[in-house]
Design an enzyme around this catalytic site. Structure first.
Site, PDB file in Angstrom:
ATOM      1  N   HIS A 188       0.787  -1.292  -0.012  1.00 24.33           N
ATOM      2  CA  HIS A 188      -0.015   0.067  -0.095  1.00 24.33           C
ATOM      3  C   HIS A 188       1.029   1.111  -0.104  1.00 24.33           C
ATOM      4  O   HIS A 188       0.934   2.110   0.905  1.00 24.33           O
ATOM      5  CB  HIS A 188      -0.902  -0.174   1.266  1.00 24.33           C
ATOM      6  CG  HIS A 188      -2.209   0.705   1.258  1.00 24.33           C
ATOM      7  ND1 HIS A 188      -2.081   2.144   0.994  1.00 24.33           N
ATOM      8  CD2 HIS A 188      -3.225   0.711   1.305  1.00 24.33           C
ATOM      9  CE1 HIS A 188      -3.168   2.890   1.109  1.00 24.33           C
ATOM     10  NE2 HIS A 188      -4.211   1.932   1.103  1.00 24.33           N
ATOM     11  N   GLU A 318      -0.462   1.108  -5.690  1.00 26.80           N
ATOM     12  CA  GLU A 318      -0.227  -0.145  -4.863  1.00 26.80           C
ATOM     13  C   GLU A 318      -0.283  -1.547  -5.592  1.00 26.80           C
ATOM     14  O   GLU A 318      -1.257  -2.252  -5.709  1.00 26.80           O
ATOM     15  CB  GLU A 318      -1.554  -0.238  -3.540  1.00 26.80           C
ATOM     16  CG  GLU A 318      -1.943   1.009  -3.168  1.00 26.80           C
ATOM     17  CD  GLU A 318      -3.032   1.077  -2.394  1.00 26.80           C
ATOM     18  OE1 GLU A 318      -3.368   2.266  -2.227  1.00 26.80           O
ATOM     19  OE2 GLU A 318      -3.557  -0.058  -1.715  1.00 26.80           O
TER      20      GLU A 318
HETATM   21  O1  TA6 Z   1      -6.002   0.989  -0.927  1.00 21.16           O
HETATM   22  C1  TA6 Z   1      -7.017   2.076  -0.940  1.00 21.16           C
HETATM   23  C2  TA6 Z   1      -7.919   1.617   0.387  1.00 21.16           C
HETATM   24  O2  TA6 Z   1      -8.310   0.552   0.375  1.00 21.16           O
HETATM   25  C3  TA6 Z   1      -9.091   2.711   0.334  1.00 21.16           C
HETATM   26  O3  TA6 Z   1     -10.308   2.054   0.227  1.00 21.16           O
HETATM   27  C4  TA6 Z   1      -8.860   3.561   1.780  1.00 21.16           C
HETATM   28  O4  TA6 Z   1      -9.680   2.864   2.747  1.00 21.16           O
HETATM   29  C5  TA6 Z   1      -7.429   3.005   2.077  1.00 21.16           C
HETATM   30  O5  TA6 Z   1      -7.092   2.006   1.670  1.00 21.16           O
HETATM   31  C6  TA6 Z   1      -6.830   3.375   3.275  1.00 21.16           C
HETATM   32  O6  TA6 Z   1      -7.296   2.465   4.195  1.00 21.16           O
HETATM   33  P1  TA6 Z   1      -6.722   2.598   5.932  1.00 21.16           P
HETATM   34  O7  TA6 Z   1      -7.386   1.298   6.426  1.00 21.16           O
HETATM   35  O8  TA6 Z   1      -5.403   2.586   5.911  1.00 21.16           O
HETATM   36  O9  TA6 Z   1      -7.442   3.723   6.433  1.00 21.16           O
END
Ligand code: TA6
Length: 360
Positions: A188, A318
């Site tokens: 991520h 990601e």
């Molecule tokens: O990778 C994108 C995502 O899945 C979004 O939907 C958003 O929620 C982001 O990740 C951040 O997630 P987190 O759980 O770190 O707040």
């Protein structure tokens, strides 16, 4: 024959390493305690290149180039306290990406303590890479209650001689009861970028001819940041109940919240930052998909560990395995690799031609 004496910062680390043997047997890697009290490994490369990896989450939180410039985004409001995941850098989503399953969002690897692995199985690597660390995560009794599978997750974080950052994950199914397991996964990655918003200019020109005056008004739209390589790809839109769409044929620019999972994305994706005259090249192996995320203003305000205006200077791209979960039988091992490089790119460097970057 003894290894040549490392220069500069690495020399200091070498002296420190010699003085107090740490679990890290390398002059290019040092285990330190961060102000939050959490331990992190600092990898020092050539010149000012540097990477920081927290044992908490096995998470890279900093990647600096040889000018000491930070290339990853880390929120000024990031919380360095379990069980909250650290907001920024490269959190690892495992054994679940997002809400693709019934575990907590993005699984649990990002809020567990990893340990330094001093005896990892060999990994074919470029011998020029000196600055690296091996971490390992195994499930706790508590983890086995929520995800009843034994695994070994080995992560190698390496800083290449030219400043490239690579993360190599090896996940092995160590179930002894013959059961396979399946999971989804993502690196991520939060990139630090200049203003991501499309900026528009109104251009007025006056033209005078044979006694009359006419005003021409033109609008120019400039986007400093664009993503290349995902044109015409299919994606699942997380903002539209994961419905499937096809991306339009041009580079991706940003004017609102984006949360898309691009399917079967190419192995190279470029993030071009005109303002910073830089292109991030994201190379992925074993990870078919790629998620693109920016929370924009409203979501930014709703996140307690994220500054209201910080959405302007970050972008998540990601490498992931989301659409088709990975399944491993006992004894089987999967490898997923991410390599990040930052190349200077400006009109004069000729590196602005994304195809050149993507096919370079
Ligand atoms: O990778 C994108 C995502 O899945 C979004 O939907 C958003 O929620 C982001 O990740 C951040 O997630 P987190 O759980 O770190 O707040």
């Amino acid at each position: 024959m003894a290894a040549p004496a490392p220069a500069g910062a690495a020399a200091a680390a070498a002296a420190a390493a010699a003085a107090s043997p740490s679990p890290l047997q390398s002059a290019f890697a040092e285990l330190v305690k961060s102000p939050s009290g959490l331990e992190k490994v600092v990898l020092r490369g050539a010149r000012n290149c540097c990477v920081e990896v927290y044992l908490y989450g096995g998470q890279v939180t900093s990647w600096k180039n040889d000018n000491g410039e930070e290339l990853l985004f880390l929120s000024s409001k990031a919380i360095f306290k379990p069980p909250k995941a650290i907001r920024g850098g490269i959190p690892i989503c495992f054994p679940q990406f997002g809400t693709h399953g019934n575990l907590e969002q993005h699984g649990f690897a990002r809020n567990r303590f990893w340990v330094i692995d001093n005896d990892p199985p060999p990994l074919p690597v470029n011998s020029a890479i000196k600055a690296f660390v091996d971490l390992i995560l195994r499930p706790s009794e508590e983890d086995l209650k929520i995800w009843p599978h034994s695994f070994e997750f080995r992560l190698r974080v390496a800083l290449g001689p030219s400043g490239d950052l690579s993360l190599t994950s090896r996940i092995r199914n160590t179930n002894t009861d013959g059961r396979p397991f399946s999971y989804t996964f993502a690196y991520h990655t939060y990139f630090s970028v200049s203003d991501i918003r499309i900026l528009s200019w109104m251009f007025l020109s006056k033209t005078a001819c044979s006694g009359c005056l006419s005003l021409t008004c033109a609008y120019y739209f400039i986007s400093e940041v664009r993503v290349e390589g995902l044109e015409t790809m299919d994606y699942l839109d997380n903002l539209k109940a994961k419905e499937r769409f096809t991306e339009q044929g041009d580079a991706i620019v940003f004017e609102s919240e984006v949360d898309k999972v691009y399917l079967a994305a190419p192995s190279k994706i470029a993030i071009i930052d005109h303002e910073k005259k830089k292109t991030f090249v994201v190379t992925k192996e074993g990870l078919p998909d790629a998620v693109v995320w920016n929370p924009w203003d409203k979501k930014a305000k709703a996140m307690q560990d994220f500054g209201d205006a910080e959405y302007k200077n970050m972008l998540c791209v990601e490498p992931a395995a989301v659409e088709k979960p990975i399944t491993l039988k006992p004894g089987e091992e999967w490898k997923g690799r991410l390599v990040l490089s930052a190349v200077p790119s400006s009109y004069c460097s000729g590196q602005l031609d994304p195809l050149k970057v993507l096919q370079g």
